[in-house]
Design an enzyme around this catalytic site. Sequence first.
Site, PDB file in Angstrom:
ATOM      1  N   ASP A 209     -13.093  -1.626  11.602  1.00 27.24           N
ATOM      2  CA  ASP A 209     -11.901  -1.140  12.300  1.00 27.24           C
ATOM      3  C   ASP A 209     -12.177  -0.783  13.755  1.00 27.24           C
ATOM      4  O   ASP A 209     -11.436   0.007  14.336  1.00 27.24           O
ATOM      5  CB  ASP A 209     -11.329   0.099  11.595  1.00 27.24           C
ATOM      6  CG  ASP A 209     -10.205  -0.245  10.632  1.00 27.24           C
ATOM      7  OD1 ASP A 209      -9.918  -1.435  10.473  1.00 27.24           O
ATOM      8  OD2 ASP A 209      -9.631   0.677  10.034  1.00 27.24           O
TER       9      ASP A 209
ATOM     10  N   CYS B  30      -0.781 -12.242  -8.110  1.00 30.03           N
ATOM     11  CA  CYS B  30       0.369 -11.336  -8.190  1.00 30.03           C
ATOM     12  C   CYS B  30       1.443 -11.860  -9.154  1.00 30.03           C
ATOM     13  O   CYS B  30       2.206 -11.074  -9.719  1.00 30.03           O
ATOM     14  CB  CYS B  30       0.980 -11.137  -6.806  1.00 30.03           C
ATOM     15  SG  CYS B  30      -0.005 -10.090  -5.709  1.00 30.03           S
TER      16      CYS B  30
ATOM     17  N   CYS C 137       5.335  -3.564  -5.916  1.00 31.25           N
ATOM     18  CA  CYS C 137       5.051  -2.983  -4.605  1.00 31.25           C
ATOM     19  C   CYS C 137       6.238  -3.130  -3.658  1.00 31.25           C
ATOM     20  O   CYS C 137       6.484  -2.258  -2.811  1.00 31.25           O
ATOM     21  CB  CYS C 137       3.799  -3.614  -3.997  1.00 31.25           C
ATOM     22  SG  CYS C 137       3.896  -5.402  -3.751  1.00 31.25           S
TER      23      CYS C 137
ATOM     24  N   CYS D 113       8.784   0.557  -2.331  1.00 25.78           N
ATOM     25  CA  CYS D 113       8.713   1.000  -0.931  1.00 25.78           C
ATOM     26  C   CYS D 113       9.953   1.812  -0.571  1.00 25.78           C
ATOM     27  O   CYS D 113      11.074   1.301  -0.626  1.00 25.78           O
ATOM     28  CB  CYS D 113       8.579  -0.194   0.013  1.00 25.78           C
ATOM     29  SG  CYS D 113       8.463   0.309   1.751  1.00 25.78           S
TER      30      CYS D 113
ATOM     31  N   CYS E  20       1.022   6.672   3.225  1.00 28.40           N
ATOM     32  CA  CYS E  20       1.837   6.451   2.029  1.00 28.40           C
ATOM     33  C   CYS E  20       1.066   5.525   1.097  1.00 28.40           C
ATOM     34  O   CYS E  20       0.596   4.468   1.518  1.00 28.40           O
ATOM     35  CB  CYS E  20       3.182   5.831   2.406  1.00 28.40           C
ATOM     36  SG  CYS E  20       4.253   5.460   0.996  1.00 28.40           S
TER      37      CYS E  20
ATOM     38  N   CYS F  99       2.954   1.694  -2.520  1.00 32.93           N
ATOM     39  CA  CYS F  99       2.799   0.277  -2.875  1.00 32.93           C
ATOM     40  C   CYS F  99       1.422  -0.008  -3.456  1.00 32.93           C
ATOM     41  O   CYS F  99       1.242  -0.965  -4.214  1.00 32.93           O
ATOM     42  CB  CYS F  99       3.087  -0.622  -1.678  1.00 32.93           C
ATOM     43  SG  CYS F  99       1.954  -0.421  -0.285  1.00 32.93           S
TER      44      CYS F  99
ATOM     45  N   CYS G 174       0.535  -0.727  -8.238  1.00 31.07           N
ATOM     46  CA  CYS G 174       0.008  -2.050  -8.594  1.00 31.07           C
ATOM     47  C   CYS G 174      -0.685  -2.031  -9.954  1.00 31.07           C
ATOM     48  O   CYS G 174      -1.580  -1.213 -10.195  1.00 31.07           O
ATOM     49  CB  CYS G 174      -0.975  -2.513  -7.523  1.00 31.07           C
ATOM     50  SG  CYS G 174      -1.695  -4.144  -7.870  1.00 31.07           S
TER      51      CYS G 174
END
Length: 393
Positions: free
Chosen positions: A129, A183, A189, A193, A236, A239, A243
Amino acid sequence: MRRLVEDRARHLGFCALRITRPDRVPHLPERLSSWLASGAHGTMEWMEERADQRAQPTTLWPGVRSILVLAMSYRPEQDPLGLLALRGQGAIAAYAQRRDYHEVLKGKLKELGGYLSAKADARVKVFCDTAPVMEKALAEAAGLGWQGKHTVLISREAGNWLLLGAIYTSAEFTPDAPGTDRCGSCRACLDICPTDALPEPYRLDARRCISYLTIEHQGPIPAPLRSAMGNRVFGCDDCLAVCPWNKFARQAAETRLAARDDLAAPDLRLLASLDDAGFRAFFAGTPVKRTGRDRFLRNVLIAIGNSGEPDLAASARVHLADVSPLVRGMAVWACGRLLRAEDLRDLHRRFGEAETDRHVREEWQMALGRGIDSGRAGEWSPSAPHHDTGADT
């Protein structure tokens, strides 16, 4: 050589290591360009800067031949969704309840990179990052997992709870097969939201994302989105937490990533009482500290306004004279949500009539129920940036 590096990575606390090559992400330039052109990155201008290096690893470093992508688990000790019912307490994203992962991962990546450099007589560059590197896309190309419909990396072995880092090296390694999307028809997810920040599978509109709004966004949070924030004061996890693949996630092995008990569900009164020095001391060593006291207190005041508990109004009222207009504005909003009309009018006479900041005046007008001209704080659309006040960073 690979086995030696993998053994050292496990010793350092990484739960997975996969390898790809810089030419294994040919779709990245087009996808990144399209996303940036749509403006979905909001005020994260740094995403546009050096976009060519994000989209093509060899532009960042022409000498790279192989990319090692590593993951470390931070599986939460409790269900993050359970925190959302605690109206008088703040919900902090699971990763931020721990020591800043940049510090933990960067040191371990450097150690592993040094080991690889010595063993293979190769050059290395380490990223976590801190450079224009698209870790999730590289992780998918390396077979560590796949980017789910929420755009976050999902692993069959670790679920959604992964922190990623990358080592670019001049050494030649045989690449792993890329990840496979698993998925299926699931859209949990997308449906969970609270702000509809996932308008379609595999596409995130950061301008509506609570993680972006509470962490990256510097100005007032658009009024239409505040109620949906609930008690989320930093990030948050919705999502991620919903899963189904999380059932395979293992507990984090790195003890320095253990969650702090006092950050699991801190009292909103405590959080609202922090001055700048108190904020820095309380959140020392965590990712929260980097956001700054003013932006964090903005989030806390929104949570107070969403609490539905009039007793918490006192914690907002004390900030009506705060030096930061960002904080004052959200204190007005919180008081407007919790106090009776006559009490709010009295506060406006004491604090609002002398207010000089445009944003704060608009918050007072909204709270008092008066009409506002065009451009009012309550109107917002993703295509138009909201007014910023230049909060602390």
